[in-house]
Design an enzyme around this catalytic site. Sequence first.
Site, PDB file in Angstrom:
ATOM      1  N   GLY A   1       0.845  -1.196   0.000  1.00  0.00           N
ATOM      2  CA  GLY A   1       0.000   0.000   0.000  1.00  0.00           C
ATOM      3  C   GLY A   1       0.876   1.240   0.000  1.00  0.00           C
ATOM      4  O   GLY A   1       0.393   2.369  -0.037  1.00  0.00           O
TER       5      GLY A   1
ATOM      6  N   GLY B   1       2.934   1.931  -2.377  1.00  0.00           N
ATOM      7  CA  GLY B   1       3.038   2.459  -3.730  1.00  0.00           C
ATOM      8  C   GLY B   1       4.302   2.031  -4.451  1.00  0.00           C
ATOM      9  O   GLY B   1       4.676   2.626  -5.453  1.00  0.00           O
TER      10      GLY B   1
ATOM     11  N   SER C   1      13.542  -1.129   5.014  1.00  0.00           N
ATOM     12  CA  SER C   1      13.450   0.073   4.167  1.00  0.00           C
ATOM     13  C   SER C   1      14.246  -0.102   2.882  1.00  0.00           C
ATOM     14  O   SER C   1      14.980   0.781   2.450  1.00  0.00           O
ATOM     15  CB  SER C   1      13.945   1.301   4.937  1.00  0.00           C
ATOM     16  OG  SER C   1      12.964   1.740   5.841  1.00  0.00           O
ATOM     17  N   ARG C   2      14.102  -1.279   2.279  1.00  0.00           N
ATOM     18  CA  ARG C   2      14.957  -1.616   1.145  1.00  0.00           C
ATOM     19  C   ARG C   2      14.241  -1.581  -0.201  1.00  0.00           C
ATOM     20  O   ARG C   2      14.888  -1.657  -1.245  1.00  0.00           O
ATOM     21  CB  ARG C   2      15.567  -3.008   1.354  1.00  0.00           C
ATOM     22  CG  ARG C   2      14.525  -4.124   1.481  1.00  0.00           C
ATOM     23  CD  ARG C   2      15.156  -5.467   1.785  1.00  0.00           C
ATOM     24  NE  ARG C   2      15.929  -5.991   0.685  1.00  0.00           N
ATOM     25  CZ  ARG C   2      15.415  -6.529  -0.429  1.00  0.00           C
ATOM     26  NH1 ARG C   2      14.098  -6.620  -0.557  1.00  0.00           N
ATOM     27  NH2 ARG C   2      16.178  -6.972  -1.392  1.00  0.00           N
TER      28      ARG C   2
ATOM     29  N   THR D   1      12.442   0.540  -2.313  1.00  0.00           N
ATOM     30  CA  THR D   1      12.756   1.511  -3.352  1.00  0.00           C
ATOM     31  C   THR D   1      14.256   1.520  -3.652  1.00  0.00           C
ATOM     32  O   THR D   1      14.682   1.547  -4.808  1.00  0.00           O
ATOM     33  CB  THR D   1      12.309   2.927  -2.925  1.00  0.00           C
ATOM     34  OG1 THR D   1      10.885   2.935  -2.821  1.00  0.00           O
ATOM     35  CG2 THR D   1      12.745   3.978  -3.930  1.00  0.00           C
TER      36      THR D   1
ATOM     37  N   ALA E   1      17.543   8.411  -4.750  1.00  0.00           N
ATOM     38  CA  ALA E   1      16.568   8.209  -3.672  1.00  0.00           C
ATOM     39  C   ALA E   1      17.130   7.404  -2.514  1.00  0.00           C
ATOM     40  O   ALA E   1      17.941   6.503  -2.699  1.00  0.00           O
ATOM     41  CB  ALA E   1      15.327   7.506  -4.225  1.00  0.00           C
ATOM     42  N   LYS E   2      16.643   7.732  -1.321  1.00  0.00           N
ATOM     43  CA  LYS E   2      16.877   6.908  -0.139  1.00  0.00           C
ATOM     44  C   LYS E   2      15.514   6.516   0.441  1.00  0.00           C
ATOM     45  O   LYS E   2      14.476   6.944  -0.028  1.00  0.00           O
ATOM     46  CB  LYS E   2      17.681   7.696   0.907  1.00  0.00           C
ATOM     47  CG  LYS E   2      19.094   8.026   0.480  1.00  0.00           C
ATOM     48  CD  LYS E   2      19.980   8.447   1.677  1.00  0.00           C
ATOM     49  CE  LYS E   2      19.734   9.860   2.130  1.00  0.00           C
ATOM     50  NZ  LYS E   2      20.743  10.328   3.127  1.00  0.00           N
TER      51      LYS E   2
ATOM     52  N   GLY F   1      10.092   4.706   4.463  1.00  0.00           N
ATOM     53  CA  GLY F   1       9.055   3.958   5.200  1.00  0.00           C
ATOM     54  C   GLY F   1       9.243   3.914   6.705  1.00  0.00           C
ATOM     55  O   GLY F   1       8.323   4.191   7.465  1.00  0.00           O
ATOM     56  N   GLU F   2      10.421   3.537   7.151  1.00  0.00           N
ATOM     57  CA  GLU F   2      10.649   3.390   8.585  1.00  0.00           C
ATOM     58  C   GLU F   2      11.106   4.698   9.219  1.00  0.00           C
ATOM     59  O   GLU F   2      10.701   5.039  10.327  1.00  0.00           O
ATOM     60  CB  GLU F   2      11.652   2.268   8.834  1.00  0.00           C
ATOM     61  CG  GLU F   2      11.082   0.932   8.391  1.00  0.00           C
ATOM     62  CD  GLU F   2      12.019  -0.231   8.631  1.00  0.00           C
ATOM     63  OE1 GLU F   2      11.926  -0.833   9.694  1.00  0.00           O
ATOM     64  OE2 GLU F   2      12.833  -0.542   7.742  1.00  0.00           O
TER      65      GLU F   2
END
Lengths: 162, 796
Positions: B509, B511, B550-551, B553, B738-739, B742-743
């Site tokens: 969810g 994206g 958080s991997r 992306t 990008a980094k 999420g977390e």
Amino acid sequence: MDNEILFVELNINGELKYLHINKKWTLLHVLREVLNMTGTKYGCGTNDCGACRVLINGEAKNSCVIPAKNLEGKEIITIEGLQDNGSLNTIQKSFVDAGAIQCGFCTPGMIISTSALLKKNPRPSENEIREGLKDNLCRCTGYVKIVEAVKLSSVRLEGSIG
Amino acid sequence: MSDRYTDIKNLEKSFRDKGLKYVGKRIFNRESEMKAAGETIYIDDMRIKGMIYGKILFSPHAHAKIIKIDTKKAEALPGVHAVIHYFNSPHVVYNGAARFYMDSSPMDMPRTEYIFDETVKYVGDRVAAVSADTQKIAEQAVKLIEVEYQDLPSSIDFNKAVVNGSPQANPNGKDGSNICGEWLAYGNATEEETKESIESAEFTFKDTFRTPRVHHGYMEPVCHIADYTREGKLTIWSSCQNVFCFRDVIARALELSQSKVRVIKTVSGGAFGGKLEVMHEVVAGLLSMRSRRPVKLLLNRKETFISTRSRHEAILTVSTGLNRDGKILAQHVESRLNTGAYAGAGPNTVGAQSEKMFVLYNGDKMFYRGASFYSNTPPAGAMRGYGSPQIHAARETHMDRIAVALGIDPVELRKLNVVLPYKNNSLGNNMHNALIKECIETGEKEFNWAKRRKNAGENQSGRYRRGVGMDIAVHGNGWFPVYQDLSTVTIKMNNDGTAVLLTGTHDLGTGSRTIFSQIAGEVLDMSPDLIEIIEADTDITPLDLGAQASRTTYIGGNATILAAANLRTQLLKEASAILKLDDSELIIKDRIISSRNDPQISCSYTEIVASAQAGKYGVQRDLTATESFESVNSVDSYVAVFTELEVDINTGKVRVIEVLPVHNSGKVINPLLFEGQVNGGVHMGLGYALSEEMLIDSETGRIKNPSFGKYKMFRADQMPKITIRTVESPEEAGPFGAKSIGECATDGVAGAIVNAVSHALGNVKLDRIPLTEEYLKSVIIAKVAADIVIEENECE
């Protein structure tokens, strides 16, 4: 008797459904398990999260705690019944455009609550929107873009009216 | 790897130079129209022909041995298909949190779980399960199972579990204790040197802080469907985060080969780490094998609270030695995490937490010591942050106490001690583009920190007290360098010039499917909506290590660039042959390749695909590309969180007015989705700080609040204004710079809230979260009493 079977007529999304149901079955159970209308979600079963919301005579109600047998003669609208000739309606479209949908599990209930809110109060303030959505839990969005979606819906609907 | 890596960075640069078309754009989540219509099929919406229903009998005891199970009455109930339990099931030990090769290390992932075991170790542990024609019959049947238990001594309260000599909650505890795995202890100096340096410093501070067990509170309850067929194939559908790991664990537990187990991720109704570990999939699988029917196993909400996973409860002690200027000389963190009845991710979460020790602050001597402990409570596991929210809440509140004591602005204390970009941290690792200092400075300005802090501090009378606080936090991007990290992406051209991308990653969810379509679209110059994204199916998609760390992306995005770049090269090569031009003379625009000098000389992707398939300029071939990305850089995302709130000193109630996080996540691929992550992270952090806690009765081990009515997540009318700011300087190692987000979105929220509440109450010491009304009232009463004593002393 727990297993007593009743015959009911339910008006769901403008269609009369003739059903044999157990008298204890909730509206949510009938929608999902009998009619296979799975847009309405099971989130808690305890009247706490709003994922199972439907409109009953225009009021947003949690279908997980309402016995289906009590609903004869009432107008029930589910998320499936909101579409506008097969297209997303203004509120649904606004949720998409505002980025208000992440996992989407709360979305049908949120859209139902928004429908009831905007019908009663077409131009709600931010506080009124938040008040109107407080019975719907969301874990993804912090409600930020959901509130924006309601504002966008309000502007679009009011614009189209007048 | 390194050459390819340079190549994709050059390619990215060429796109940036000519202006990005899809990356960086506010494109709504590609799943949202279906979701708005209520037409998305989540797992509980699936209907499979012949499907029957499963139900688990959960233990009412915190710790007990199963002496006897009598299933006769349950089996006799009409409509029951199978009854499974310890005495009739495979007994293969596994760890539901296993992560492939890491699985081989007992230190990281001790195997302590069984489908059913001889002992139950928490209220909610599995005792037996049934399958039946209807959910109702299944529910009736489990009630008819008669079980004889023999109670065993238990350690339910975490304070008790960590003490040597307390009853072992799980026999795998180290040397008779409840330690799960081993203590993890390391730093850039020895522990003795670090402690000596702290004690001999001009200023020494030590604080102990407690953080609660909280639940992910995903809106979609846990549900699995299993279908075992005559050919010996078991298909498992699960709303999960790590299909390949699940396949390995399920195959092991059910003694099947991996080729006979297929795990398919369903559309996620929220996960947040809570669906990362194998839970009851093995039960659904075994029920289906015994019933020879597809079986759906849906937990109700109460079961979803008591028998899934949660965030590790923690007790942390932070000690710091500083000089007069506020420079950290040495810092020591000692952490104890409550892993619950089974090892799960316990030691691994300790490891992830330990990293945060070294990538936020620098000090001459930095040392971390941590361990997880068994207790007779529901298993903890991965939850957004994975050890990070705990250490940040403890250390950031400790840092604020230091700032107040030394009379240094909290913002300045942090600026003085944070890691710096492209410099080495205390462990000697390059910090890449770590822009935490810029985050703090941006927030200071955007939030109007100095003025708001001063105003709130001056207005400390009356019932409602204003507080202004901040803190900082860090999160990683994938497993590297602790473990090797890997993702593979395949992109296939369709005959009409559109494409299909296959990835083992999981969109929760968040994206991520939309993100990958933007990245692939940018490289292939193809509108993202023309690229179908197929995710996470062990028999179809290539390998990925799951939606964790958080991997997604960072790792998956880089793999996408590699695969798309490969396909782009193939398209250019074929076009070069068709147009009889060197590929350096070609440009791509909207799926048309043409001469740089004459746009009339061109061919479409459709023509190129047809040409390749016909073998007009070489062997006949399908245009597809598969590439693996292995991470070679450890980079971190940063955030500085600023907040203002109001405390009602009569009730202890906190009203949060504004939260302003400043994120350094490199280039933001999709601001709309990025903001969604930040907003949701703030929401989760506010609950962690103020209202959420799974309350467990220390006598019985029962969870006292297993419902959304009693477990208090923030509602729409309780949320503050959220103002998002970013420091967007690209991180070279990330896809298009990008980094992760999420977390990091939730890691720093609780500390900032605690610091602001402390500020509102005259810098009172707060040593735990959540800051419930009850707790704050007790703090306020103690503070008033102390102030009266001080005033009396002053009068004398």
